[in-house]
Design a protein around this motif. Structure first.
Motif, PDB file in Angstrom:
ATOM      1  N   ASP A 222       1.091  -1.415   0.045  1.00 16.25           N
ATOM      2  CA  ASP A 222      -0.326  -0.448   0.214  1.00 16.25           C
ATOM      3  C   ASP A 222       0.874   1.528  -0.061  1.00 16.25           C
ATOM      4  N   ILE A 223       2.221   1.048   0.831  1.00 20.23           N
ATOM      5  CA  ILE A 223       2.187   2.634   0.561  1.00 20.23           C
ATOM      6  C   ILE A 223       3.287   2.552   0.010  1.00 20.23           C
ATOM      7  N   MET A 224       4.018   1.551  -0.586  1.00 26.53           N
ATOM      8  CA  MET A 224       5.033   1.746  -2.290  1.00 26.53           C
ATOM      9  C   MET A 224       3.587   1.751  -2.857  1.00 26.53           C
ATOM     10  N   GLY A 225       2.459   1.954  -4.077  1.00 25.44           N
ATOM     11  CA  GLY A 225       1.774   2.061  -4.048  1.00 25.44           C
ATOM     12  C   GLY A 225       1.038   4.308  -4.302  1.00 25.44           C
ATOM     13  N   ASP A 226       0.788   4.455  -2.869  1.00 27.06           N
ATOM     14  CA  ASP A 226       0.950   5.589  -2.506  1.00 27.06           C
ATOM     15  C   ASP A 226       2.228   6.250  -3.029  1.00 27.06           C
ATOM     16  N   LEU A 227       3.425   6.018  -2.457  1.00 19.57           N
ATOM     17  CA  LEU A 227       3.939   6.568  -2.965  1.00 19.57           C
ATOM     18  C   LEU A 227       4.448   6.808  -4.677  1.00 19.57           C
ATOM     19  N   ASN A 228       3.934   5.841  -5.323  1.00 23.57           N
ATOM     20  CA  ASN A 228       4.045   5.833  -6.756  1.00 23.57           C
ATOM     21  C   ASN A 228       2.977   7.683  -7.273  1.00 23.57           C
ATOM     22  N   LYS A 229       2.077   7.688  -6.442  1.00 19.18           N
ATOM     23  CA  LYS A 229       1.108   8.118  -7.072  1.00 19.18           C
ATOM     24  C   LYS A 229       1.511   9.799  -7.063  1.00 19.18           C
ATOM     25  N   LYS A 230       2.470  10.326  -5.246  1.00 13.41           N
ATOM     26  CA  LYS A 230       2.794  11.068  -5.321  1.00 13.41           C
ATOM     27  C   LYS A 230       4.199  11.518  -5.341  1.00 13.41           C
ATOM     28  N   ARG A 231       4.399  10.301  -7.044  1.00 15.85           N
ATOM     29  CA  ARG A 231       5.980  10.605  -7.466  1.00 15.85           C
ATOM     30  C   ARG A 231       7.030  11.159  -6.956  1.00 15.85           C
ATOM     31  N   GLY A 232       6.994   9.478  -5.777  1.00 17.40           N
ATOM     32  CA  GLY A 232       7.873   9.326  -5.159  1.00 17.40           C
ATOM     33  C   GLY A 232       8.553   8.221  -6.451  1.00 17.40           C
ATOM     34  N   ARG A 233      10.022   8.137  -5.386  1.00 15.41           N
ATOM     35  CA  ARG A 233      10.695   7.242  -6.440  1.00 15.41           C
ATOM     36  C   ARG A 233      11.902   6.441  -4.843  1.00 15.41           C
ATOM     37  N   VAL A 234      11.459   5.420  -4.795  1.00 16.23           N
ATOM     38  CA  VAL A 234      11.197   4.245  -3.670  1.00 16.23           C
ATOM     39  C   VAL A 234      12.723   3.996  -4.373  1.00 16.23           C
ATOM     40  N   MET A 235      14.037   3.894  -2.964  1.00 14.24           N
ATOM     41  CA  MET A 235      15.518   4.141  -3.004  1.00 14.24           C
ATOM     42  C   MET A 235      15.713   3.060  -2.395  1.00 14.24           C
TER      43      MET A 235
END
Length: 697
Positions: free
Chosen positions: A616-629
């Motif tokens: 859920d958190i990874m999907g939400d970060l993608n929606k917020k233009r986040g790049r998981v490092m």
């Protein structure tokens, strides 16, 4: 109130999830010991703990209250801490002076995130704890199901000291598994002895075996007696259990219905019997003797050098100014003169008080380990240490939660800005998780708090307590402006109005400097004296003025290099002002021709969550233009997700994260760099700027 010596003091925090019965239990303990003559209710707004206007209005705790209770010849300092996460700073302050904890768990709601967090804080501070199951009068309460849930989460060390007695669907008493006896409540909260009901014996046997095994493991003699089938005396059992509870090897579970005053006396007896005095605690605050630079450990010894730790400050318009203190070493007297080594200041103590909710009782002295209040200290703040000048001590400050949620605010009434500033200044002294920031760049005042509800209540308190009204709004993001290509341009400033005129003329190039940490770089490549050297500083001054507010959307300019190539001057009409103005014209024209862009701030976000919420958190970060490092597992079975994300996407993230994780998620972030914003973000900001200010020429 009597003066109590260290071995007759207990400092106990009552903690748990919001609405789990903490304040009701505190009220029942106060009623049981005769502090109040009627049992108050949170819903009626008349409890001894929740006396603040906001607490009465909202019907939950916002501040930590200290309720000292005298019971069987000992003084129990009850610290009733808020359960809602936005007020975690209050709980952390109370936790820093507690030597034992009662974790309230609602029989209606079961184990909640606040239960888990309370346990984690107890683990961090290594303090003994008990579970108190509240609302046992609820017809749907399932005690053994809840006990098994506690065991599954926190381990087999969880041991029921009570089993409920239910008659005709009503909670009427309990079985004391240590004494192996039944108790039926009287209306006043005391009890009569009774037989153990047959339907409890099946649950009683394994619980009793666990307790006896724990007792046996405390010594070889006890182990041998246990295997020989010998019985232990009640005194032997209590002595062994005290050690096991202190070490955290056993966590008792007790039950009650605080609103009926069922169970409060038993909690008080457990605190008296099993929780340590302050000088026997596992956690002692450390510090330093600033004169000798030697380490100092505050063991709450009343014969030791004076060390008074200020764990909370109250600056209330109605109650007054108080510094809540724990005597970490020595004895504090009402006529003492003490030294604040951190601020290099003397403080005169005229009176000492014991606070009980909002009421004050004067006292002559406080011994090591005790908690009290000092009125109207001049410079001392939360986290400071008071000592004697000949033995100056600074104790380590507890780690407090960092506020990450921000709002912009302004006065609703023009001319009240100073009143608001004074009010917020006082509130930041009281609340270490509240921070005020003057964002000069965006011409806005910011408030940082733990969550949206925290900041909402701050605004309400400002209005109620200080009679000024603030308007809260979405804060603006600190964008930057820069250019992407090299251009050459010129600027001319020419005026003739009688007498000396004004003349300045420059030809310049502007290009990216590739260094976003500096606003600008300036260089001159003049040949032949077309612009005299004495005007070079004026040209740089023009650039310096322009980068403060860029032509694109009014944000500061970074990463630009300006080169003075050529120009002309007039021997009479030229001046520094004329060349500065010519440079400003050249800058604005050249900037808009050099493919200008907006840069947005990027933060490194760290989100700590139980593993089950990772998707859920990874999907939400993608929606917020986040790049998981990356992702890193923690020792306690959680995941730390690291991502780079635009700071504009973090507004409201505290509420969103709690919603997605049921309150289990935590986050922190720090600015890392600026990056070019997407076209739609740039267009929105440029349009907003033009709507507010018009297109600057």
């Amino acid at each position: 109130m009597n003066v109590y010596k260290t071995d007759n003091i207990r400092n106990v925090i009552v903690m748990g999830h919001g609405s789990s019965g903490k304040t009701s239990l505190t009220e029942a303990m106060a009623y049981t010991t005769g502090i109040v003559n009627r049992l108050g209710k949170v819903t009626d707004g008349n409890t001894i703990s929740d006396f603040d206007k906001e607490e009465i209005k909202r019907k939950f705790s916002i501040n930590t209250s200290v309720i000292p209770i005298e019971f069987n010849g000992i003084k129990i300092n009850i610290l009733d801490a808020p359960g809602y996460f936005d007020f975690v700073g209050e709980m952390e302050e109370a936790m820093s002076v507690a030597d034992g904890a009662v974790i309230c768990v609602s029989a209606k709601a079961g184990v909640e995130v606040g239960t888990v967090k309370a346990w984690e804080y107890c683990e961090r501070y290594s303090i003994p704890r008990i579970f108190y199951i509240s609302f046992m009068d609820d017809p749907n309460a399932d005690f053994m199901k809840l006990v098994n849930e506690l065991k599954n989460i926190f381990g087999k060390k969880v041991a029921p000291f009570h089993l409920p007695i239910i008659e005709e669907g009503k909670f009427v008493g309990y079985v004391n598994t240590v004494r192996m006896a039944g108790r039926k409540y009287r209306p006043d909260g005391s009890y009569d002895e009774c037989e153990i009901p047959d339907n409890e014996k099946e649950d009683l046997a394994p619980v009793r075996d666990m307790i006896m095994e724990a007792v046996a493991e405390t010594s070889e003699e006890y182990m041998e007696r246990f295997f020989n089938g010998e019985e232990f005396s009640f005194e032997e059992i209590v002595g062994a259990l005290r050690n096991e509870i202190f070490e955290g090897n056993i966590v008792p579970v007790q039950i009650g219905s605080s609103i009926n005053n069922f169970g409060a006396r038993m909690v008080l007896e457990t605190i008296e019997r099993y929780f340590p005095a302050p000088d026997k605690a596992k956690f002692f605050r450390q510090g330093i003797n600033t004169a000798t630079k030697e380490p100092f450990i505050a063991t709450c010894d009343h014969d030791g050098p004076l060390a008074v730790f200020v764990f909370k400050t109250i600056l209330d318009p109605f109650i007054g100014a108080f510094s809540l203190v724990k005597i970490s070493s020595g004895i504090l007297k009402s006529d003492d003169t003490v030294y604040n080594a951190e601020r290099d200041a003397m403080e005169k103590i005229s009176k000492l008080y014991v606070l009980r909710g909002k009421t004050t009782t004067e006292i002559k002295e406080l011994h090591g380990g005790d908690i009290g209040a000092i009125p109207k200290l001049s410079v001392t703040r939360t986290g400071d240490t008071l000592s004697k000048k000949e033995f100056p001590i600074i104790l380590n400050k507890p780690k407090m939660s960092v506020p990450y949620t921000s709002v912009a605010y302004t006065s609703k009434v023009k001319g009240e800005e100073d009143k608001i500033a004074q009010a917020i200044s006082k509130m930041t002294i009281e609340d270490l998780t509240l921070k005020q920031v003057n964002d000069e760049e965006n011409r806005q005042m910011l408030l940082y708090g733990v969550g949206d509800q925290h900041l909402e209540i701050v605004a309400s308190k400002i209005k109620d307590n200080y009679k000024v009204d603030i308007e809260i709004m979405h804060p603006r993001v600190a964008f930057r402006e820069t250019i992407r290509k090299k251009v050459e341009t010129e600027g001319k400033h020419k005026k003739q109005s009688g007498g000396h005129g004004q003349y300045g003329h420059v030809k310049m190039s502007f290009e990216p400097s590739n260094n976003l940490d500096k606003p600008y770089e300036f260089e001159e490549k003049i040949f032949g004296g077309s612009v005299p050297k004495n005007y070079f500083p004026a040209v740089e001054k023009g650039i310096q003025e322009c980068v403060q507010k860029g032509p694109l959307a009014g944000y500061p300019v970074v990463g630009i290099k300006g080169v003075l190539l050529d120009g002309s001057y007039h021997p009479v009409d030229s001046s520094e002002m004329a060349f500065k103005m010519a440079t400003i014209h050249a800058f604005k024209k050249g900037f808009m021709e050099a493919s200008p862009v907006l840069l947005e701030p990027i933060a490194l976000l760290k989100v700590t969550i139980p593993d089950r919420f990772t998707g859920d958190i990874m999907g939400d970060l993608n929606k917020k233009r986040g790049r998981v490092m990356g992702m890193n597992p923690t020792d306690n079975g959680k995941q730390v997700i690291e991502a780079e994300i635009p700071m504009s996407e973090l507004f409201g993230y505290s509420t969103n994260l709690r919603s997605m994780t049921g309150g289990y998620g935590n986050y922190e972030y720090a600015f890392v760099r600026y990056e070019q914003a997407p076209p739609e973000v740039q267009q929105h900001e440029i349009a907003r700027h033009e709507a507010e200010h018009g297109r600057e020429v």
